[in-house]
Scaffold this motif. Structure first.
Motif, PDB file in Angstrom:
ATOM      1  N   ILE A 226       0.835  -1.192   0.000  1.00 41.35           N
ATOM      2  CA  ILE A 226       0.000   0.000   0.000  1.00 41.35           C
ATOM      3  C   ILE A 226       0.877   1.252   0.000  1.00 41.35           C
ATOM      4  O   ILE A 226       2.099   1.174   0.183  1.00 41.35           O
ATOM      5  CB  ILE A 226      -0.954   0.032   1.213  1.00 41.35           C
ATOM      6  N   ALA A 227       0.245   2.393  -0.200  1.00 44.50           N
ATOM      7  CA  ALA A 227       0.931   3.677  -0.129  1.00 44.50           C
ATOM      8  C   ALA A 227       0.163   4.584   0.823  1.00 44.50           C
ATOM      9  O   ALA A 227      -1.053   4.486   0.965  1.00 44.50           O
ATOM     10  CB  ALA A 227       1.014   4.316  -1.511  1.00 44.50           C
TER      11      ALA A 227
ATOM     12  N   PRO B 249       7.952  -0.757   6.519  1.00 43.06           N
ATOM     13  CA  PRO B 249       8.362   0.268   5.548  1.00 43.06           C
ATOM     14  C   PRO B 249       9.026  -0.381   4.334  1.00 43.06           C
ATOM     15  O   PRO B 249       9.789  -1.343   4.474  1.00 43.06           O
ATOM     16  CB  PRO B 249       9.363   1.115   6.336  1.00 43.06           C
ATOM     17  N   LEU B 250       8.723   0.134   3.166  1.00 44.83           N
ATOM     18  CA  LEU B 250       9.296  -0.419   1.939  1.00 44.83           C
ATOM     19  C   LEU B 250      10.208   0.600   1.257  1.00 44.83           C
ATOM     20  O   LEU B 250      11.398   0.355   1.075  1.00 44.83           O
ATOM     21  CB  LEU B 250       8.175  -0.856   0.998  1.00 44.83           C
ATOM     22  N   SER B 251       9.680   1.763   0.907  1.00 45.29           N
ATOM     23  CA  SER B 251      10.516   2.806   0.309  1.00 45.29           C
ATOM     24  C   SER B 251       9.743   4.116   0.290  1.00 45.29           C
ATOM     25  O   SER B 251       8.531   4.152   0.525  1.00 45.29           O
ATOM     26  CB  SER B 251      10.938   2.434  -1.122  1.00 45.29           C
ATOM     27  N   ARG B 252      10.452   5.190  -0.007  1.00 41.79           N
ATOM     28  CA  ARG B 252       9.839   6.514  -0.163  1.00 41.79           C
ATOM     29  C   ARG B 252       9.761   6.818  -1.651  1.00 41.79           C
ATOM     30  O   ARG B 252      10.765   6.731  -2.363  1.00 41.79           O
ATOM     31  CB  ARG B 252      10.668   7.557   0.578  1.00 41.79           C
ATOM     32  N   ASP B 253       8.579   7.188  -2.098  1.00 43.64           N
ATOM     33  CA  ASP B 253       8.317   7.410  -3.520  1.00 43.64           C
ATOM     34  C   ASP B 253       8.078   8.903  -3.752  1.00 43.64           C
ATOM     35  O   ASP B 253       6.989   9.413  -3.478  1.00 43.64           O
ATOM     36  CB  ASP B 253       7.087   6.590  -3.927  1.00 43.64           C
ATOM     37  N   PRO B 254       9.080   9.644  -4.249  1.00 42.35           N
ATOM     38  CA  PRO B 254       8.919  11.086  -4.394  1.00 42.35           C
ATOM     39  C   PRO B 254       7.973  11.439  -5.535  1.00 42.35           C
ATOM     40  O   PRO B 254       7.852  10.716  -6.523  1.00 42.35           O
ATOM     41  CB  PRO B 254      10.339  11.568  -4.695  1.00 42.35           C
ATOM     42  N   MET B 255       7.324  12.572  -5.402  1.00 41.03           N
ATOM     43  CA  MET B 255       6.485  13.092  -6.473  1.00 41.03           C
ATOM     44  C   MET B 255       7.359  13.864  -7.457  1.00 41.03           C
ATOM     45  O   MET B 255       8.340  14.514  -7.078  1.00 41.03           O
ATOM     46  CB  MET B 255       5.401  14.009  -5.915  1.00 41.03           C
ATOM     47  N   VAL B 256       7.008  13.799  -8.732  1.00 44.63           N
ATOM     48  CA  VAL B 256       7.680  14.570  -9.781  1.00 44.63           C
ATOM     49  C   VAL B 256       6.608  15.313 -10.563  1.00 44.63           C
ATOM     50  O   VAL B 256       5.420  14.979 -10.484  1.00 44.63           O
ATOM     51  CB  VAL B 256       8.499  13.659 -10.723  1.00 44.63           C
ATOM     52  N   VAL B 257       7.010  16.314 -11.298  1.00 38.38           N
ATOM     53  CA  VAL B 257       6.051  17.043 -12.109  1.00 38.38           C
ATOM     54  C   VAL B 257       6.159  16.538 -13.548  1.00 38.38           C
ATOM     55  O   VAL B 257       7.251  16.393 -14.089  1.00 38.38           O
ATOM     56  CB  VAL B 257       6.256  18.571 -12.036  1.00 38.38           C
ATOM     57  N   VAL B 258       5.005  16.227 -14.132  1.00 42.92           N
ATOM     58  CA  VAL B 258       4.936  15.782 -15.523  1.00 42.92           C
ATOM     59  C   VAL B 258       4.367  16.937 -16.356  1.00 42.92           C
ATOM     60  O   VAL B 258       3.324  17.513 -16.006  1.00 42.92           O
ATOM     61  CB  VAL B 258       4.051  14.527 -15.664  1.00 42.92           C
ATOM     62  N   LEU B 259       5.090  17.274 -17.435  1.00 42.29           N
ATOM     63  CA  LEU B 259       4.737  18.441 -18.248  1.00 42.29           C
ATOM     64  C   LEU B 259       4.642  18.052 -19.717  1.00 42.29           C
ATOM     65  O   LEU B 259       5.269  17.082 -20.147  1.00 42.29           O
ATOM     66  CB  LEU B 259       5.800  19.528 -18.108  1.00 42.29           C
ATOM     67  N   PRO B 260       3.886  18.830 -20.521  1.00 44.85           N
ATOM     68  CA  PRO B 260       3.975  18.642 -21.975  1.00 44.85           C
ATOM     69  C   PRO B 260       5.430  18.855 -22.416  1.00 44.85           C
ATOM     70  O   PRO B 260       6.145  19.683 -21.842  1.00 44.85           O
ATOM     71  CB  PRO B 260       3.055  19.746 -22.524  1.00 44.85           C
TER      72      PRO B 260
ATOM     73  N   HIS C 190       6.044  13.400  -1.143  1.00 47.24           N
ATOM     74  CA  HIS C 190       6.296  11.980  -1.432  1.00 47.24           C
ATOM     75  C   HIS C 190       5.153  11.151  -0.868  1.00 47.24           C
ATOM     76  O   HIS C 190       4.310  11.646  -0.120  1.00 47.24           O
ATOM     77  CB  HIS C 190       7.616  11.534  -0.783  1.00 47.24           C
ATOM     78  N   ARG C 191       5.164   9.910  -1.257  1.00 42.38           N
ATOM     79  CA  ARG C 191       4.298   8.932  -0.600  1.00 42.38           C
ATOM     80  C   ARG C 191       5.183   7.814  -0.071  1.00 42.38           C
ATOM     81  O   ARG C 191       6.259   7.531  -0.620  1.00 42.38           O
ATOM     82  CB  ARG C 191       3.214   8.395  -1.540  1.00 42.38           C
ATOM     83  N   ASP C 192       4.756   7.180   1.008  1.00 45.89           N
ATOM     84  CA  ASP C 192       5.495   6.079   1.602  1.00 45.89           C
ATOM     85  C   ASP C 192       4.885   4.764   1.156  1.00 45.89           C
ATOM     86  O   ASP C 192       3.664   4.556   1.272  1.00 45.89           O
ATOM     87  CB  ASP C 192       5.463   6.169   3.133  1.00 45.89           C
ATOM     88  N   LEU C 193       5.724   3.882   0.629  1.00 42.04           N
ATOM     89  CA  LEU C 193       5.284   2.548   0.229  1.00 42.04           C
ATOM     90  C   LEU C 193       5.518   1.595   1.393  1.00 42.04           C
ATOM     91  O   LEU C 193       6.585   1.586   2.005  1.00 42.04           O
ATOM     92  CB  LEU C 193       6.051   2.078  -1.004  1.00 42.04           C
ATOM     93  N   GLN C 194       4.510   0.784   1.688  1.00 44.15           N
ATOM     94  CA  GLN C 194       4.552  -0.095   2.857  1.00 44.15           C
ATOM     95  C   GLN C 194       3.947  -1.451   2.541  1.00 44.15           C
ATOM     96  O   GLN C 194       3.154  -1.582   1.603  1.00 44.15           O
ATOM     97  CB  GLN C 194       3.798   0.577   4.022  1.00 44.15           C
ATOM     98  N   VAL C 195       4.335  -2.422   3.339  1.00 43.64           N
ATOM     99  CA  VAL C 195       3.802  -3.775   3.201  1.00 43.64           C
ATOM    100  C   VAL C 195       3.089  -4.143   4.494  1.00 43.64           C
ATOM    101  O   VAL C 195       3.661  -4.019   5.582  1.00 43.64           O
ATOM    102  CB  VAL C 195       4.922  -4.797   2.911  1.00 43.64           C
ATOM    103  N   VAL C 196       1.856  -4.595   4.373  1.00 38.97           N
ATOM    104  CA  VAL C 196       1.043  -4.959   5.537  1.00 38.97           C
ATOM    105  C   VAL C 196       0.961  -6.478   5.634  1.00 38.97           C
ATOM    106  O   VAL C 196       0.662  -7.157   4.640  1.00 38.97           O
ATOM    107  CB  VAL C 196      -0.377  -4.377   5.410  1.00 38.97           C
ATOM    108  N   THR C 197       1.248  -7.011   6.822  1.00 39.21           N
ATOM    109  CA  THR C 197       1.118  -8.450   7.081  1.00 39.21           C
ATOM    110  C   THR C 197       0.558  -8.644   8.488  1.00 39.21           C
ATOM    111  O   THR C 197       0.566  -7.719   9.301  1.00 39.21           O
ATOM    112  CB  THR C 197       2.472  -9.176   6.999  1.00 39.21           C
TER     113      THR C 197
END
Length: 302
Positions: A146-147, A163-174, A267-274
């Motif tokens: 999940i994130a 905790p799995l990893s940190r997923d940074p946001m980027v800007v997408v442009l034409p 950013h969003r945090d990627l995680q694993v739930v068990t």
């Protein structure tokens, strides 16, 4: 009458001696003799005739031994059934993941798992991050990827969030956007006058977008809303606007380019739930390590 006493009588009948019954139970003859004496006292009748050539059941003992054999057989069937269940569970893994994780993190981890355990019984379900914990708690999933955005998770008891990893946001442009003229990261404030393609209101990603644009000092002009980063990037490719997208979800849609953001970078945090105790499904721990390896490689590449 205790079930153990009935089983003892069945074993005495089968082996023809107290010593044989004791050996089958893994107990001393003295302990078995005491158990039998206790049963005879409680029932007020002799159950076994002891003699120099062994032991023989009385009529009362033979009657009770029939029930002991039934208990013994049911015990063996229960043990066999449990062994079969645990054997199946040891090779079972039910995985749920949000779309970007299913596309980019799961395939290499699943490939490695299949090489190690070719008989593994694997299922993968496409889920949204907001239901991952509930699906694990309900027992429908063994692993949920999940994130979360900015808000720490508070899992219920018996559940662990890894905790799995940190997923940074980027800007997408034409790909012809003026902000691409200069190399390097882009400041959000540079895009205050842009039209935006955003995630739908009510989603955690949208709440984060609203916070970071407010912190950058502007109210964004939103032209289009969607629940999908893929749709957002396709629309950016038409020139309709710009979008914030997580690095993991980059689709490199035709007509688009992307840039990193200047700090502070959302950013969003990627995680694993068990479940905390996953001993009956040992592939959970194996798959978690494989996911962490894949996420670590992605972090290095990014």
């Amino acid at each position: 009458m205790e079930p153990a006493q009935l089983q003892l009588l069945a074993l005495i009948d089968r082996h023809g001696s107290m010593a044989g019954a004791a050996q089958a139970l893994g107990r001393t003859p003295a302990a078995v003799t005491q158990q039998l004496a206790k049963a005879e006292r409680e029932l007020g009748t002799i159950l076994v005739h002891r003699g120099p050539r062994g032991a023989a059941l009385t009529a009362a003992g033979a009657l009770l031994a029939q029930h002991g054999r039934v208990i013994d057989e049911e015990t063996r069937r229960a043990a066999s059934g449990l062994d079969g269940l645990l054997g199946r569970l040891s090779l079972r893994l039910r995985i749920g993941a949000f779309q970007a994780a299913a596309l980019h993190l799961l395939p290499p981890a699943l490939t490695a798992l299949r090489h190690r355990y070719p008989d593994a019984d694997l299922t993968v379900t496409d889920i949204t991050s907001d239901v991952g914990i509930d699906e694990v708690v309900a027992g429908r999933l063994d692993v949920a990827v999940i994130a979360s955005w900015d808000t720490p998770l508070t899992p219920p008891e018996r559940v662990t969030v890894h905790p799995l990893s940190r997923d940074p946001m980027v800007v997408v442009l034409p790909d012809d956007h003026p902000a691409l003229a200069a190399p390097g990261p882009v400041a959000l404030a540079q895009l205050r006058d842009a039209a935006w393609v955003t995630i739908l209101a009510g989603h955690a990603a949208r709440a984060q977008f609203d916070r970071v644009t407010a912190a950058a000092g502007f109210v964004p002009r939103i032209r289009f809303q969607t629940a999908s980063y893929d749709v957002a990037q396709a629309l950016v490719g038409t020139g309709i606007g710009v979008a914030l997208v997580s690095r993991l979800a980059l689709a490199h849609a035709p007509g688009t380019a992307h840039r990193a953001l200047r700090p502070p970078v959302p950013h969003r945090d990627l995680q694993v739930v068990t479940m905390t105790d996953a001993t009956v499904t040992p592939l959970v721990a194996v798959f978690l390590r494989l996911l962490q390896d894949v996420a670590g490689r992605d972090d290095e590449d990014g």
